[in-house]
Design an enzyme around this catalytic site. Structure first.
Site, mmCIF file in Angstrom:
data_model
loop_
_atom_site.group_PDB
_atom_site.id
_atom_site.type_symbol
_atom_site.label_atom_id
_atom_site.label_comp_id
_atom_site.label_asym_id
_atom_site.label_seq_id
_atom_site.Cartn_x
_atom_site.Cartn_y
_atom_site.Cartn_z
ATOM 1 N N HIS A 67 0.825 -1.093 0.018
ATOM 2 C CA HIS A 67 -0.107 0.020 -0.011
ATOM 3 C C HIS A 67 0.880 1.382 0.209
ATOM 4 C CE1 HIS A 67 -2.784 3.070 1.903
ATOM 5 N NE2 HIS A 67 -3.692 2.471 0.951
ATOM 6 N N ASP A 114 -6.516 1.555 -1.839
ATOM 7 C CA ASP A 114 -7.112 1.295 -0.571
ATOM 8 C C ASP A 114 -7.867 -0.099 -0.596
ATOM 9 O OD1 ASP A 114 -5.722 3.618 0.195
ATOM 10 O OD2 ASP A 114 -7.815 4.686 0.616
#
Length: 168
Positions: A67, A114
């Protein structure tokens, strides 16, 4: 006057935060993992939360590393993933849909980053021993984000983990 200015700045930052990607991420993670995102994941391992260094501790930590790399790529494209708001919905309590209401490419890509993190967190075991981990204990080489390139065609921003976690 100084107090008014300080209150106005604070109020403005709260309003901005209320419509930010970080709150989108928080709601997404909590809906899918059924964990409090702040208490469970901020400070987990070496990469969940702000910053990161060393070798990720486990699969969840690898999710956070991926991420971080996804956001790094967005920053390179001129996006602001911490503050850009995007639209998403949760279907059947398990599916994340980045909606067509996302107007900019940055909004779309931030949502995909996300979403990838959230699905990755859901798919890997949470280990309490890495909660509240002090990253001063994180050692070893920091994996280069290039281990996620090229990203799988069907997913943007490194969904999941590299096939074989590689330390560089």
């Amino acid at each position: 006057m100084k107090k008014f200015f300080a209150i106005a700045v604070l109020a403005g930052s709260v309003v901005t935060t209320a419509h930010s990607s970080l709150l989108n991420l928080k709601s997404m993670v909590e809906a899918i993992t059924h964990r409090n995102s702040i208490l469970s994941f901020v400070g987990y391992g070496c990469y969940c939360g702000l910053g990161g260094r060393g070798h990720p501790m486990d699969e969840v930590d690898w999710c956070c590393h991926a991420h971080d790399c996804c956001y790094e790529k967005l920053f390179e494209q001129g996006c602001r993933p911490y503050v850009d708001h995007y639209d998403h919905r949760i279907e059947n309590g398990t599916m994340i849909v980045c909606t067509e209401l996302n107007e900019t490419e940055c909004d779309k890509q931030t949502c995909e980053c996300d979403k990838s993190l959230t699905l990755c967190l859901k798919d890997h075991p949470y280990r309490n021993k890495y909660r509240g981990y002090f990253n001063v204990y994180c050692q070893g080489p920091t994996p280069n984000c290039s281990i996620y390139d090229p990203y799988p065609e069907e997913v943007t921003c490194g969904h999941g983990l590299p096939a074989t976690p590689v330390s560089t």
